[in-house]
Write a protein that holds these residues in place. Structure first.
Motif, mmCIF file in Angstrom:
data_model
loop_
_atom_site.group_PDB
_atom_site.id
_atom_site.type_symbol
_atom_site.label_atom_id
_atom_site.label_comp_id
_atom_site.label_asym_id
_atom_site.label_seq_id
_atom_site.Cartn_x
_atom_site.Cartn_y
_atom_site.Cartn_z
ATOM 1 N N GLU A 262 -22.221 -24.453 -21.345
ATOM 2 C CA GLU A 262 -22.350 -25.207 -20.140
ATOM 3 C C GLU A 262 -21.121 -26.056 -20.362
ATOM 4 O O GLU A 262 -20.792 -26.524 -21.305
ATOM 5 C CB GLU A 262 -23.836 -26.295 -20.076
ATOM 6 C CG GLU A 262 -24.994 -25.489 -19.966
ATOM 7 C CD GLU A 262 -25.954 -26.419 -19.966
ATOM 8 O OE1 GLU A 262 -25.861 -27.661 -19.856
ATOM 9 O OE2 GLU A 262 -27.055 -25.782 -20.696
ATOM 10 N N GLU A 264 -18.644 -29.525 -18.069
ATOM 11 C CA GLU A 264 -18.807 -30.332 -17.101
ATOM 12 C C GLU A 264 -17.167 -30.544 -17.044
ATOM 13 O O GLU A 264 -16.501 -31.041 -17.936
ATOM 14 C CB GLU A 264 -19.327 -31.762 -17.643
ATOM 15 C CG GLU A 264 -20.186 -32.371 -16.673
ATOM 16 C CD GLU A 264 -20.789 -33.565 -17.398
ATOM 17 O OE1 GLU A 264 -21.634 -33.379 -18.183
ATOM 18 O OE2 GLU A 264 -20.252 -34.699 -17.290
ATOM 19 N N GLU A 266 -13.520 -32.041 -15.133
ATOM 20 C CA GLU A 266 -13.027 -32.555 -13.940
ATOM 21 C C GLU A 266 -12.064 -31.716 -13.417
ATOM 22 O O GLU A 266 -10.816 -31.304 -13.976
ATOM 23 C CB GLU A 266 -12.290 -33.692 -14.724
ATOM 24 C CG GLU A 266 -12.414 -35.152 -13.948
ATOM 25 C CD GLU A 266 -12.056 -36.353 -14.489
ATOM 26 O OE1 GLU A 266 -11.685 -36.388 -15.683
ATOM 27 O OE2 GLU A 266 -12.192 -37.390 -13.867
ATOM 28 N N LYS A 297 -23.691 -25.237 -10.891
ATOM 29 C CA LYS A 297 -24.865 -25.789 -10.946
ATOM 30 C C LYS A 297 -24.908 -27.146 -10.317
ATOM 31 O O LYS A 297 -25.998 -27.755 -10.009
ATOM 32 C CB LYS A 297 -25.243 -26.071 -12.284
ATOM 33 C CG LYS A 297 -25.540 -24.563 -13.082
ATOM 34 C CD LYS A 297 -26.263 -23.837 -12.482
ATOM 35 C CE LYS A 297 -27.781 -23.528 -12.750
ATOM 36 N NZ LYS A 297 -28.659 -22.434 -12.052
ATOM 37 N N LYS A 298 -23.530 -27.791 -10.412
ATOM 38 C CA LYS A 298 -23.574 -29.382 -9.888
ATOM 39 C C LYS A 298 -22.320 -29.551 -9.060
ATOM 40 O O LYS A 298 -21.350 -29.091 -10.257
ATOM 41 C CB LYS A 298 -23.983 -30.377 -10.954
ATOM 42 C CG LYS A 298 -24.771 -31.545 -10.278
ATOM 43 C CD LYS A 298 -24.916 -32.398 -11.140
ATOM 44 C CE LYS A 298 -26.283 -32.578 -11.963
ATOM 45 N NZ LYS A 298 -26.621 -33.637 -12.862
ATOM 46 N N GLU A 305 -23.502 -36.213 -5.551
ATOM 47 C CA GLU A 305 -23.720 -34.895 -5.708
ATOM 48 C C GLU A 305 -23.532 -34.265 -4.202
ATOM 49 O O GLU A 305 -23.857 -34.595 -3.152
ATOM 50 C CB GLU A 305 -25.138 -34.672 -6.109
ATOM 51 C CG GLU A 305 -25.331 -34.611 -7.553
ATOM 52 C CD GLU A 305 -26.734 -34.211 -8.093
ATOM 53 O OE1 GLU A 305 -26.930 -32.811 -7.417
ATOM 54 O OE2 GLU A 305 -27.029 -34.745 -9.043
ATOM 55 N N ILE A 316 -16.171 -33.300 -10.160
ATOM 56 C CA ILE A 316 -16.675 -32.860 -11.444
ATOM 57 C C ILE A 316 -17.609 -31.651 -11.257
ATOM 58 O O ILE A 316 -18.506 -31.674 -10.315
ATOM 59 C CB ILE A 316 -17.404 -34.026 -12.115
ATOM 60 C CG1 ILE A 316 -16.642 -35.060 -12.248
ATOM 61 C CG2 ILE A 316 -18.002 -33.589 -13.191
ATOM 62 C CD1 ILE A 316 -17.303 -36.652 -12.671
ATOM 63 N N HIS A 318 -20.444 -28.815 -12.570
ATOM 64 C CA HIS A 318 -21.002 -28.447 -13.804
ATOM 65 C C HIS A 318 -21.075 -26.815 -13.482
ATOM 66 O O HIS A 318 -21.625 -26.667 -12.579
ATOM 67 C CB HIS A 318 -22.304 -29.098 -13.837
ATOM 68 C CG HIS A 318 -22.172 -30.392 -13.885
ATOM 69 N ND1 HIS A 318 -23.181 -30.826 -14.849
ATOM 70 C CD2 HIS A 318 -21.590 -31.589 -13.511
ATOM 71 C CE1 HIS A 318 -23.047 -32.284 -14.797
ATOM 72 N NE2 HIS A 318 -21.795 -32.605 -14.224
ATOM 73 N N THR A 320 -22.285 -22.953 -15.556
ATOM 74 C CA THR A 320 -22.913 -22.275 -16.830
ATOM 75 C C THR A 320 -22.314 -20.987 -17.065
ATOM 76 O O THR A 320 -22.131 -20.037 -16.051
ATOM 77 C CB THR A 320 -24.162 -22.422 -16.743
ATOM 78 O OG1 THR A 320 -24.868 -21.766 -15.683
ATOM 79 C CG2 THR A 320 -24.814 -23.949 -16.959
#
Ligand code: GDP
Ligand code: MG
Length: 351
Positions: A262, A264, A266, A297-298, A305, A316, A318, A320
């Motif tokens: 996973e 995250e 930038e 995922k995000k 969001e 940003i 996210h 997986t």
């Protein structure tokens, strides 16, 4: 040692040029050409399976300290543009734009074309690259014209690259693996590049993502056994303590990698990422020579969001992956959508 990626559209003269610069060695979706005839050593990486495979160009660029972008006279094509975007996203500081097959054109046309290339690359990392025309045609009126000049330019750029590498010789060692095989009587041999630090024979070092210890039994550079290898060196290593099936391209020999599924990140999207990135998209993530499909995922932009993010924006992300990926804090993550014309979408770093 200076590692040089040779990229460009298909039929842009990449392989012809590579074969004039070095001796052909390892060959897969990239081909390595060795030039060990001088005191200073060069390794050229022909991204030969590009444009069909973007893994090929990503591997070549991630192994390289500088790049040669091959363009035929008048050859501004969508894939040539895609190469410029890849170089720009990765921030490839050093390189030369090579106008190949110059014998098929005229000096005035070539001059006009270089002006056009200069304009085209303003505002990109290529804006300070020199442009040089050459041919590799022995039957041309001026056979190989420009080739020596290119070698001199590469030599001058290597003058800047080598001190940059020396500064990294004392960092923790990190080697990226690009090829590997089983050699009867020796065991597992991996080929790769020392990204930073210095490795020695008999070092015990980690293999990531598997996260296990291996022994460096022997080290070769340019087919010669050596006791140690420093930043920038292309190496062949005999390793003890693992099986061929435990390896994959992009795996790292290092003592301190982060391993995850996973991420995250930038991100900055390319101005040319027409399709943008949407939630639940499956896109391709390149980290060094590792590449994995990942699911979005995000998406967070301006603290909010989002369902979607567009060209030129930052966010940003996210994502997986199903397989483990190893990385270090400063590593660049590059994203690509595989359907588009211009496939390279975004670049980023872990938060
Ligand atoms: P790649 O697909 O980028 O690797 O391109 P190649 O090196 O295979 O070259 C594509 C074609 O252009 C081949 O038929 C080459 O013989 C030809 N070619 C490459 N360089 C030159 C050159 O300098 N002059 C001429 N006239 N033809 C060239
Ligand atoms: Mg080729």
């Amino acid at each position: 040692m200076t590692n040089i990626a040779i990229i460009g559209d298909e039929k842009s003269g990449r392989t012809s040029l590579a074969s004039k610069l070095g001796k052909k060695g390892t060959d897969s979706d990239i081909t390595l050409y060795d030039d060990d005839r001088h005191e200073r050593k060069y390794v050229y990486v022909d991204a030969k399976s590009y444009p069909k495979s973007i893994k090929s160009i990503m591997s070549a660029l991630n192994l390289a300290d500088m790049a040669l972008l091959c363009v035929t006279p008048g050859g501004v094509t969508p894939h040539m543009g895609e190469c410029v975007i890849a170089l720009d996203l990765l921030g490839m500081k050093h390189g030369v734009i090579v106008i190949t097959k110059a014998d098929t054109s005229y000096p005035m046309e070539i001059e006009a074309f270089s002006q056009k290339l200069k304009k085209m690359t303003v505002g990109t990392v290529l804006e300070n690259w020199e442009i040089l025309a050459l041919n590799t045609n022995k039957d041309a009126a001026n056979p190989f014209e420009g080739l020596e000049e290119l070698k001199n330019k590469i030599h001058n750029i290597a003058d800047q690259i080598e001190p940059e590498q020396k500064l990294k010789d004392n960092l923790p060692p990190r080697v990226v693996i690009d090829h590997f095989f089983n050699v009867t009587g020796i065991g597992i041999v991996v080929l790769g590049k020392v990204l930073q630090g210095t490795i020695h024979t008999h070092d015990k070092i980690g293999l990531f993502p598997p996260d296990k210890k291996v022994d460096i039994r022997s080290i070769q550079t340019h087919d010669i056994d050596v006791k140690e290898a420093k930043t920038g060196a292309r190496v062949g290593l005999a390793l003890k303590g693992l099986l061929e099936r435990e390896l994959d391209r992009g795996y790292l020999l290092s003592n301190e990698e982060i391993v995850a599924t996973e991420f995250e990140i930038e991100c900055q999207l390319s101005k040319f990422a027409k399709a943008g990135i949407e939630l639940e998209d499956v896109i391709h993530m390149f980290v060094g020579l590792q590449s994995e499909p990942v699911r979005v995922k995000k998406i967070i932009a301006g603290g909010v969001e989002k369902e979607k993010i567009g060209a030129g924006e930052s966010c940003i992300l996210h994502v997986t992956s199903s397989k483990k990926v190893a990385y270090g804090k400063g590593d660049q993550f590059l994203f690509a959508g595989l359907e588009d014309n211009q496939r390279f979408t975004a670049i980023g770093k872990i938060m």
